[in-house]
Design a protein around this motif. Sequence first.
Motif, PDB file in Angstrom:
ATOM      1  N   LEU A  57      89.630  63.749  45.260  1.00 21.88           N
ATOM      2  CA  LEU A  57      89.885  64.695  44.169  1.00 21.88           C
ATOM      3  C   LEU A  57      89.107  65.980  44.400  1.00 21.88           C
ATOM      4  O   LEU A  57      89.617  67.088  44.199  1.00 21.88           O
ATOM      5  CB  LEU A  57      89.494  64.083  42.825  1.00 21.88           C
ATOM      6  N   ASP A  58      87.864  65.828  44.843  1.00 22.32           N
ATOM      7  CA  ASP A  58      87.019  67.002  45.085  1.00 22.32           C
ATOM      8  C   ASP A  58      87.657  67.901  46.130  1.00 22.32           C
ATOM      9  O   ASP A  58      87.755  69.109  45.967  1.00 22.32           O
ATOM     10  CB  ASP A  58      85.643  66.518  45.551  1.00 22.32           C
ATOM     11  N   ARG A  59      88.142  67.276  47.198  1.00 23.52           N
ATOM     12  CA  ARG A  59      88.770  68.039  48.278  1.00 23.52           C
ATOM     13  C   ARG A  59      89.998  68.779  47.769  1.00 23.52           C
ATOM     14  O   ARG A  59      90.192  69.956  48.068  1.00 23.52           O
ATOM     15  CB  ARG A  59      89.145  67.080  49.407  1.00 23.52           C
ATOM     16  N   VAL A  60      90.806  68.069  46.980  1.00 18.46           N
ATOM     17  CA  VAL A  60      92.042  68.659  46.456  1.00 18.46           C
ATOM     18  C   VAL A  60      91.735  69.847  45.544  1.00 18.46           C
ATOM     19  O   VAL A  60      92.380  70.895  45.623  1.00 18.46           O
ATOM     20  CB  VAL A  60      92.859  67.579  45.702  1.00 18.46           C
ATOM     21  N   VAL A  61      90.728  69.672  44.674  1.00 15.84           N
ATOM     22  CA  VAL A  61      90.386  70.748  43.742  1.00 15.84           C
ATOM     23  C   VAL A  61      89.885  71.972  44.496  1.00 15.84           C
ATOM     24  O   VAL A  61      90.293  73.103  44.219  1.00 15.84           O
ATOM     25  CB  VAL A  61      89.336  70.258  42.713  1.00 15.84           C
ATOM     26  N   ARG A  62      89.030  71.740  45.474  1.00 18.61           N
ATOM     27  CA  ARG A  62      88.496  72.876  46.228  1.00 18.61           C
ATOM     28  C   ARG A  62      89.618  73.606  46.976  1.00 18.61           C
ATOM     29  O   ARG A  62      89.649  74.828  47.028  1.00 18.61           O
ATOM     30  CB  ARG A  62      87.440  72.404  47.223  1.00 18.61           C
ATOM     31  N   GLN A  63      90.526  72.830  47.540  1.00 19.80           N
ATOM     32  CA  GLN A  63      91.663  73.405  48.257  1.00 19.80           C
ATOM     33  C   GLN A  63      92.477  74.278  47.321  1.00 19.80           C
ATOM     34  O   GLN A  63      92.866  75.393  47.647  1.00 19.80           O
ATOM     35  CB  GLN A  63      92.524  72.245  48.785  1.00 19.80           C
ATOM     36  N   HIS A  64      92.744  73.746  46.122  1.00 19.71           N
ATOM     37  CA  HIS A  64      93.548  74.454  45.143  1.00 19.71           C
ATOM     38  C   HIS A  64      92.889  75.757  44.721  1.00 19.71           C
ATOM     39  O   HIS A  64      93.529  76.799  44.621  1.00 19.71           O
ATOM     40  CB  HIS A  64      93.767  73.540  43.922  1.00 19.71           C
ATOM     41  N   VAL A  65      91.574  75.679  44.482  1.00 19.39           N
ATOM     42  CA  VAL A  65      90.845  76.877  44.057  1.00 19.39           C
ATOM     43  C   VAL A  65      90.863  77.923  45.168  1.00 19.39           C
ATOM     44  O   VAL A  65      91.049  79.121  44.925  1.00 19.39           O
ATOM     45  CB  VAL A  65      89.393  76.513  43.660  1.00 19.39           C
ATOM     46  N   ARG A  66      90.723  77.436  46.399  1.00 20.47           N
ATOM     47  CA  ARG A  66      90.748  78.361  47.541  1.00 20.47           C
ATOM     48  C   ARG A  66      92.088  79.073  47.620  1.00 20.47           C
ATOM     49  O   ARG A  66      92.145  80.293  47.769  1.00 20.47           O
ATOM     50  CB  ARG A  66      90.508  77.564  48.838  1.00 20.47           C
ATOM     51  N   GLU A  67      93.172  78.282  47.466  1.00 19.83           N
ATOM     52  CA  GLU A  67      94.515  78.876  47.531  1.00 19.83           C
ATOM     53  C   GLU A  67      94.730  79.856  46.392  1.00 19.83           C
ATOM     54  O   GLU A  67      95.289  80.929  46.567  1.00 19.83           O
ATOM     55  CB  GLU A  67      95.578  77.780  47.482  1.00 19.83           C
ATOM     56  N   ALA A  68      94.280  79.457  45.199  1.00 16.35           N
ATOM     57  CA  ALA A  68      94.471  80.312  44.020  1.00 16.35           C
ATOM     58  C   ALA A  68      93.716  81.616  44.171  1.00 16.35           C
ATOM     59  O   ALA A  68      94.219  82.679  43.811  1.00 16.35           O
ATOM     60  CB  ALA A  68      94.030  79.575  42.754  1.00 16.35           C
ATOM     61  N   SER A  69      92.518  81.554  44.724  1.00 20.60           N
ATOM     62  CA  SER A  69      91.743  82.793  44.850  1.00 20.60           C
ATOM     63  C   SER A  69      92.332  83.692  45.930  1.00 20.60           C
ATOM     64  O   SER A  69      92.267  84.914  45.833  1.00 20.60           O
ATOM     65  CB  SER A  69      90.270  82.490  45.137  1.00 20.60           C
ATOM     66  N   VAL A  70      92.951  83.080  46.934  1.00 20.72           N
ATOM     67  CA  VAL A  70      93.623  83.896  47.961  1.00 20.72           C
ATOM     68  C   VAL A  70      94.792  84.643  47.328  1.00 20.72           C
ATOM     69  O   VAL A  70      95.003  85.825  47.568  1.00 20.72           O
ATOM     70  CB  VAL A  70      94.108  83.000  49.137  1.00 20.72           C
TER      71      VAL A  70
END
Lengths: 276, 210
Positions: free
Chosen positions: B193-206
């Motif tokens: 879950l942690d990995r998924v959330v971080r990935q999502h936040v990274r994509e969203a900020s891009v």
Amino acid sequence: MAAGFKTVEPLEYYRRFLKENCHPDGRELGEFRTTTVNIGSISTADGSALVKLGNTTVICGIKAEFAAPPTDAPDKGYVVPNVDLPPLCSLRFRSGPPREEAQVASQFIADVIENSQIIQKEDLCISPGKLSWVLYCDIICLDYDGNILDACTFALLAALENVQLPEVTINEETGLAEVNLKKKSYLNIRTHPVATSFAVFDDTLLIVDPTGEEEHLATGTLTVVMDEEGKLCCLHKPGGSGLTGAKLQDCMSRAVTRHKEVKKMMDEVIKSMKPK
Amino acid sequence: AGGRCSGSWRAMSPAYVPFLPQIRGSRARALPDRALVNCQYSSATFSTGERKRRPHGDRKSCEMGLQLRQTFEAAILTQLHPRSQIDIYVQVLQADGGTYAACVNAATLAVLDAGVPMRDFVCACSAGFVDSTALADLSHVEEAAGGPQLALALLPASGQIALLEMDARLHEDHLESVLEAAARAARDVHTLLDRVVRQHVREASVLLGD
């Protein structure tokens, strides 16, 4: 700034785009949102399909059970559709008994099934007067962003294509049904009805595939259901602003084009799904 | 504010669960010092082998809703939103064992997506005891076999248990190993879950152009 304008004057905001013949998300007025379909994802259901029309997400699951055929039609089975719009799909829906929208959608789907004769109810009969199949088609909306009727019809059609019914024989001596789970066959889908929805703006402008906001601002809606031979299965226009005959004809020709697009997508998915 | 999450954890527990939490004021039942957490559990009629006639409102759904509420009241920082209500709706599309765990994991992601402040992730897993072996994440067939089952909801960073529920009889000597199996699996879920959330936040900020 655009976001502020949109909140304060949503109709004006949309009018600016409609004057340029496009939606705020860049689509043309006659263009549908990206449609994706996934068949057979729910293994506990006898047939299932997930359809995404832009953000609108709808899942249809079909369960088949036994039932006694109706007394006035002993050689027919039943198809029972139900559309559920749970609170999780949109802020507009609160928990409780099925709201008006869900009831209207359920009735619409029932009409489409009846009018288009997607499947012959006689195909669902196992033993006339004694046993027949009943197909419970449960359609759940997971995300509501407008154009729910198109998505539901498409999901239903895709799920029906996915249904496999086991062979049932009636044991002569005991009179009980014997189900052979190893031998399954697909349903005979006779027609492929496809729904196309339109929203009417300011009594004149017609746009295809309205989003949730557009539906809210529209002065009327129209849904046309066509099958492959260009036959009209269902026309749903619940009040709203009036339309001329000519506009209606335009809508129907757009529906014919949409049917071809959807049919192509369905064929691709089915081909990829069936064992080679 | 609304958050939505859907996940199909085919590896852990094939129960597909999407939902949406939202903050609203509910005058009559508003609490003056913290937010009210309301959970509703609903399972689709086609989610189980036999067709379910009542998707919600029956006893099991109410119990599940209550368990989810208790779990999330432990994790959400309710003091930050007095006189408001947080609604969590969970919809199960396919049930193959471990539904409580899948609901909790999905709910965690959705609450995070909604921006509701939480103490920590809430990761859950089920575990059982078959043939002197502790098994994590039971499937429907394994649950139906009738052995002891445990549902564990963990706050991984502190190692605190938000909810622990057990069915059937289990000798106290074995409890340790079963708990350990469930906790280990829950921590694995946390990593995912942690990995998924971080990935999502990274994509969203891009996308936002940061």
